[in-house]
Scaffold this motif. Structure first.
Motif, PDB file in Angstrom:
ATOM      1  N   GLN A 104      95.171  21.083  -1.094  1.00  0.00           N
ATOM      2  CA  GLN A 104      94.441  20.325   0.110  1.00  0.00           C
ATOM      3  C   GLN A 104      95.641  20.423   1.256  1.00  0.00           C
ATOM      4  O   GLN A 104      96.689  20.175   1.001  1.00  0.00           O
ATOM      5  N   VAL A 105      95.166  20.672   2.379  1.00  0.00           N
ATOM      6  CA  VAL A 105      96.258  20.829   3.661  1.00  0.00           C
ATOM      7  C   VAL A 105      95.864  19.665   4.491  1.00  0.00           C
ATOM      8  O   VAL A 105      94.891  19.191   4.502  1.00  0.00           O
ATOM      9  N   GLY A 106      97.022  19.036   4.945  1.00  0.00           N
ATOM     10  CA  GLY A 106      97.008  17.822   5.717  1.00  0.00           C
ATOM     11  C   GLY A 106      96.395  17.766   7.085  1.00  0.00           C
ATOM     12  O   GLY A 106      96.992  17.329   8.017  1.00  0.00           O
ATOM     13  N   PHE A 107      95.253  18.359   7.385  1.00  0.00           N
ATOM     14  CA  PHE A 107      94.551  18.025   8.490  1.00  0.00           C
ATOM     15  C   PHE A 107      93.792  17.006   8.302  1.00  0.00           C
ATOM     16  O   PHE A 107      92.644  17.189   8.232  1.00  0.00           O
ATOM     17  N   GLN A 108      94.412  15.617   8.654  1.00  0.00           N
ATOM     18  CA  GLN A 108      93.377  14.530   8.528  1.00  0.00           C
ATOM     19  C   GLN A 108      92.243  14.506   9.214  1.00  0.00           C
ATOM     20  O   GLN A 108      91.462  13.668   8.906  1.00  0.00           O
ATOM     21  N   ALA A 109      92.119  15.298  10.350  1.00  0.00           N
ATOM     22  CA  ALA A 109      91.026  15.096  11.216  1.00  0.00           C
ATOM     23  C   ALA A 109      89.865  15.600  10.803  1.00  0.00           C
ATOM     24  O   ALA A 109      88.679  15.560  11.024  1.00  0.00           O
ATOM     25  N   GLN A 110      90.039  16.504   9.796  1.00  0.00           N
ATOM     26  CA  GLN A 110      88.889  17.348   8.765  1.00  0.00           C
ATOM     27  C   GLN A 110      88.301  16.449   7.950  1.00  0.00           C
ATOM     28  O   GLN A 110      87.155  16.494   7.480  1.00  0.00           O
ATOM     29  N   ALA A 111      88.989  15.050   7.700  1.00  0.00           N
ATOM     30  CA  ALA A 111      88.263  14.201   6.920  1.00  0.00           C
ATOM     31  C   ALA A 111      87.597  13.052   7.626  1.00  0.00           C
ATOM     32  O   ALA A 111      87.168  11.968   7.266  1.00  0.00           O
ATOM     33  N   SER A 112      87.314  13.103   9.024  1.00  0.00           N
ATOM     34  CA  SER A 112      87.007  12.154   9.851  1.00  0.00           C
ATOM     35  C   SER A 112      85.546  12.235   9.744  1.00  0.00           C
ATOM     36  O   SER A 112      84.840  13.331  10.248  1.00  0.00           O
ATOM     37  N   GLU A 113      84.818  11.217   9.956  1.00  0.00           N
ATOM     38  CA  GLU A 113      83.410  11.140   9.967  1.00  0.00           C
ATOM     39  C   GLU A 113      82.971  11.538  11.516  1.00  0.00           C
ATOM     40  O   GLU A 113      81.994  12.066  11.619  1.00  0.00           O
ATOM     41  N   ALA A 114      84.091  11.085  12.312  1.00  0.00           N
ATOM     42  CA  ALA A 114      83.717  11.453  13.629  1.00  0.00           C
ATOM     43  C   ALA A 114      83.640  13.177  13.899  1.00  0.00           C
ATOM     44  O   ALA A 114      82.407  13.841  14.556  1.00  0.00           O
ATOM     45  N   THR A 115      84.748  13.930  13.307  1.00  0.00           N
ATOM     46  CA  THR A 115      84.561  15.050  13.477  1.00  0.00           C
ATOM     47  C   THR A 115      83.438  15.933  12.635  1.00  0.00           C
ATOM     48  O   THR A 115      82.948  16.826  13.301  1.00  0.00           O
ATOM     49  N   LEU A 116      83.174  15.467  11.437  1.00  0.00           N
ATOM     50  CA  LEU A 116      81.963  16.089  10.642  1.00  0.00           C
ATOM     51  C   LEU A 116      80.546  15.595  11.305  1.00  0.00           C
ATOM     52  O   LEU A 116      79.789  16.529  11.072  1.00  0.00           O
ATOM     53  N   ALA A 119      92.720  23.171  14.968  1.00  0.00           N
ATOM     54  CA  ALA A 119      91.878  23.085  13.733  1.00  0.00           C
ATOM     55  C   ALA A 119      90.567  22.302  13.856  1.00  0.00           C
ATOM     56  O   ALA A 119      89.658  22.703  13.246  1.00  0.00           O
ATOM     57  N   ALA A 120      90.546  21.318  14.467  1.00  0.00           N
ATOM     58  CA  ALA A 120      89.408  20.436  14.712  1.00  0.00           C
ATOM     59  C   ALA A 120      88.291  21.344  15.569  1.00  0.00           C
ATOM     60  O   ALA A 120      87.149  21.349  15.008  1.00  0.00           O
ATOM     61  N   ALA A 121      88.666  21.946  16.539  1.00  0.00           N
ATOM     62  CA  ALA A 121      87.816  22.833  17.293  1.00  0.00           C
ATOM     63  C   ALA A 121      87.315  23.785  16.624  1.00  0.00           C
ATOM     64  O   ALA A 121      86.271  24.241  16.689  1.00  0.00           O
ATOM     65  N   LEU A 122      88.313  24.551  15.790  1.00  0.00           N
ATOM     66  CA  LEU A 122      87.644  25.557  14.858  1.00  0.00           C
ATOM     67  C   LEU A 122      86.519  24.928  13.759  1.00  0.00           C
ATOM     68  O   LEU A 122      85.483  25.614  13.607  1.00  0.00           O
ATOM     69  N   LEU A 123      86.828  24.017  13.301  1.00  0.00           N
ATOM     70  CA  LEU A 123      85.885  23.291  12.424  1.00  0.00           C
ATOM     71  C   LEU A 123      84.554  23.034  13.145  1.00  0.00           C
ATOM     72  O   LEU A 123      83.350  23.237  12.690  1.00  0.00           O
ATOM     73  N   LEU A 124      84.679  22.683  14.368  1.00  0.00           N
ATOM     74  CA  LEU A 124      83.385  22.105  15.174  1.00  0.00           C
ATOM     75  C   LEU A 124      82.488  23.428  15.419  1.00  0.00           C
ATOM     76  O   LEU A 124      81.496  23.282  15.194  1.00  0.00           O
ATOM     77  N   ASP A 125      83.109  24.222  15.614  1.00  0.00           N
ATOM     78  CA  ASP A 125      82.440  25.797  15.601  1.00  0.00           C
ATOM     79  C   ASP A 125      81.976  26.460  14.302  1.00  0.00           C
ATOM     80  O   ASP A 125      81.325  27.455  14.339  1.00  0.00           O
ATOM     81  N   GLY A 126      82.546  26.000  13.075  1.00  0.00           N
ATOM     82  CA  GLY A 126      82.163  26.321  11.965  1.00  0.00           C
ATOM     83  C   GLY A 126      83.112  27.951  11.674  1.00  0.00           C
ATOM     84  O   GLY A 126      82.548  28.599  11.001  1.00  0.00           O
ATOM     85  N   SER A 127      84.324  27.672  12.430  1.00  0.00           N
ATOM     86  CA  SER A 127      85.031  28.955  12.267  1.00  0.00           C
ATOM     87  C   SER A 127      86.307  28.820  11.704  1.00  0.00           C
ATOM     88  O   SER A 127      87.307  29.196  12.433  1.00  0.00           O
ATOM     89  N   THR A 128      86.210  28.212  10.393  1.00  0.00           N
ATOM     90  CA  THR A 128      87.813  27.852   9.920  1.00  0.00           C
ATOM     91  C   THR A 128      88.257  28.897   8.986  1.00  0.00           C
ATOM     92  O   THR A 128      89.571  28.937   8.803  1.00  0.00           O
ATOM     93  N   CYS A 150      89.808  19.726   3.055  1.00  0.00           N
ATOM     94  CA  CYS A 150      90.616  20.821   3.971  1.00  0.00           C
ATOM     95  C   CYS A 150      91.198  21.801   2.854  1.00  0.00           C
ATOM     96  O   CYS A 150      92.608  21.583   2.795  1.00  0.00           O
ATOM     97  N   PRO A 151      90.482  22.457   2.021  1.00  0.00           N
ATOM     98  CA  PRO A 151      91.095  23.373   1.348  1.00  0.00           C
ATOM     99  C   PRO A 151      91.752  24.501   1.975  1.00  0.00           C
ATOM    100  O   PRO A 151      91.650  24.691   3.314  1.00  0.00           O
ATOM    101  N   LEU A 152      92.825  25.193   1.246  1.00  0.00           N
ATOM    102  CA  LEU A 152      93.442  26.195   2.099  1.00  0.00           C
ATOM    103  C   LEU A 152      92.674  27.328   2.769  1.00  0.00           C
ATOM    104  O   LEU A 152      93.086  27.506   3.857  1.00  0.00           O
ATOM    105  N   HIS A 153      92.022  27.820   2.078  1.00  0.00           N
ATOM    106  CA  HIS A 153      90.790  28.681   2.622  1.00  0.00           C
ATOM    107  C   HIS A 153      90.157  28.396   4.094  1.00  0.00           C
ATOM    108  O   HIS A 153      90.022  29.175   4.773  1.00  0.00           O
ATOM    109  N   ALA A 154      90.251  27.114   4.157  1.00  0.00           N
ATOM    110  CA  ALA A 154      89.439  26.347   5.614  1.00  0.00           C
ATOM    111  C   ALA A 154      90.612  26.255   6.665  1.00  0.00           C
ATOM    112  O   ALA A 154      90.250  25.902   7.469  1.00  0.00           O
TER     113      ALA A 154
END
Length: 376
Positions: free
Chosen positions: A124-136, A196-205, A302-306
Motif C-alpha cells: 500500500q502506498v501512502g497517498f492518503q488522498a486516494q482513501a478520501s471519500e471526497a476524491t472517490l 496523484a489525485a488528478a490522475l486518479l480523478l481521470d482514471g489514469s493511475t 492505493c496499491p503499488l500498481h495504481a
C-alpha cells in the motif's frame, strides 16, 4: 495473504519514526489501543524514546527482521531507501505501507512491482488522498458525466517552505545524493498528492495511462530540486492535467485539484476532504491494509500498481534538465536563519492562470520562464 496472528491483530513495525514517521507511529499506537494491531518494534538510526512498553528498538530494518517476527512494516524513510527496504520487508514475508513517492525512478518501480508479484505481499502506498471519500466521490461524478465532457484537470499548490525544511535531512532538496537518484522537489514530494489525485480523478493511475509529460522546473531556493514548477500530463485518454505549484508563496494555502467540465467545474481540496466546500470522510490506509490482510477481497485504496502513472511523472522530472534559477529581481526574501524563505513575486497569479488555461508557465509568458521545458 495471511490474516492477523491473534486477538491483538497483526504485528507491526515502523521504520523511520521521526518527522512524518512520528504520525505513523501515533497511528499504529492508536490501532493497538483498539486491538487492531500490535506495535512490536521500530527501526531508526536516531533511536527512539517514549515508546510503549515492550516495543523493541533497532538501528535498521535488517536487524529488526532478524530479531523479531512482523506481519506489517510501515516505511517512512528517505526516498532513495524505499525500494531496498520495501524489498527486504516483503521478502521476509511482511506486507508494507510505503510512504510516497514509492520510488525515485521508473526502473525502481518496475523492480518493486516484480517483487510484489513474486512474493505475493501487499504494498500500500501512502497517498492518503486516494482513501478520501471526497476524491472517490469526485472521480465517480466525472465518470458519470455530472460535469459534462471532461476538458481537463488542474492542480495548484501555493505552499511555504522555510530554510529549515531543506536543512532537515541530507536528501532534502536534492535530485541525486551520493550518486543515487532522490528526485525530491515540489512536484514529486510535498505536492505529490496533487498530481496523484488528478490522475486518479481521470482514471489514469497506471503506468501505461500516461502518454506524455511536459516539465518546466524552476527554483528560488539554493537547492538542486524544483520549488516552483508547471507540469502538463497528457493521459492516453487525451485528458490534459496541468500541475502548477510553488513552495515560495506569499502565504501557505491548501492545495486544490480543479476539474474543468463542459457543464461546470468542481474543486477538490484534498487535504481537508472537501468538494466545493462540502466535507467528506477519509479511510485510514493502514486500517485498510490490515483489513486486506484479513480478507483479500477487500481492495487496497492505493496499491503499488495504481501509482504507475504518478511514477511516470517522477521519471519525467528526474530526466528533465536541472531547474532554472529564478532571477533575483523576481524574488523577495523574508526572515533569517532557519526561518529565511523566498517569495516568488506574483507567483499565485501565474499559478491561477496556468490552472485556468491548462497552460505551462512559458506559454503564459511568466517572467521567470526562459524556455519551454522537456517533453517525455
Amino acid at each position: 495473504m495471511t490474516g492477523p496472528l491473534g486477538p491483538s491483530g497483526p504485528r507491526v513495525a515502523v521504520v523511520g519514526i521521526h518527522g512524518h514517521g512520528a504520525s505513523h507511529l501515533r497511528n499504529v499506537t492508536r490501532l493497538a489501543g483498539r486491538g487492531q494491531a500490535e506495535l512490536v518494534a521500530v527501526a531508526d538510526p536516531q533511536g527512539a524514546a517514549d515508546l510503549p512498553a515492550g516495543v523493541q528498538v533497532f538501528a535498521g530494518l535488517d536487524e529488526l527482521l532478524a530479531a523479531t517476527a512482523v506481519d506489517v512494516v510501515v516505511i517512512c524513510t528517505p526516498i532513495q531507501t524505499h525500494v531496498p527496504l520495501a524489498e527486504l520487508a516483503m521478502r521476509a514475508g511482511a506486507d508494507i505501507l510505503l510512504e510516497k513517492p514509492p520510488t525515485a525512478t521508473l526502473a525502481e518501480f518496475e523492480r518493486l512491482s516484480a517483487v510484489v508479484a513474486e512474493t505475493g505481499r501487499a504494498c500500500q502506498v501512502g497517498f492518503q488522498a486516494q482513501a478520501s471519500e471526497a476524491t472517490l466521490k469526485l472521480a465517480s461524478m466525472i465518470a458519470d458525466g455530472h460535469l459534462g465532457e471532461l476538458r481537463g484537470i488542474s492542480a495548484t499548490g501555493k505552499w511555504v517552505r522555510k530554510a529549515r525544511y531543506f536543512q532537515r535531512a541530507r536528501w532534502s532538496g536534492r535530485r541525486r545524493l551520493d550518486g543515487i537518484d532522490v528526485v525530491d522537489g515540489a512536484v514529486t514530494n510535498p505536492l505529490a498528492h496533487a498530481a496523484a489525485a488528478a490522475l486518479l480523478l481521470d482514471g489514469s493511475t497506471g503506468v501505461d495511462d500516461v502518454r506524455t509529460v511536459e516539465t518546466e522546473l524552476y527554483r528560488a531556493n539554493p537547492i538542486e530540486s524544483d520549488d516552483t514548477s508547471s507540469v502538463r500530463i497528457t493521459t492516453t485518454r487525451g485528458t490534459p492535467i496541468l500541475i502548477a505549484v510553488t513552495l515560495c508563496a506569499t502565504e501557505h494555502l491548501e492545495a486544490s485539484v480543479i476539474v474543468h467540465g463542459s457543464e461546470g467545474r468542481a474543486v477538490l481540496t484534498y487535504q481537508s476532504d472537501l468538494i466545493d466546500g462540502t466535507k467528506y470522510g477519509r479511510a485510514d490506509l493502514l486500517e485498510n491494509l490490515i483489513a486486506h490482510r484479513a480478507d483479500p477481497a477487500v481492495p487496497l485504496y492505493c496499491p503499488l500498481h495504481a501509482t504507475g502513472g504518478f511514477t511516470r511523472v517522477v521519471e519525467a522530472v528526474r530526466t528533465a534538465p536541472d531547474p532554472i534559477e529564478i532571477p533575483a529581481e523576481l524574488v523577495r526574501w523574508e526572515g533569517d536563519g532557519p526561518e529565511r524563505r523566498p517569495v516568488v513575486l506574483e507567483v499565485e497569479d501565474w499559478i491561477d492562470r496556468a490552472s485556468d488555461e491548462l497552460a505551462l508557465f512559458s506559454e503564459l509568458g511568466a517572467p521567470w520562464s526562459q524556455s519551454k521545458g522537456k517533453t517525455q
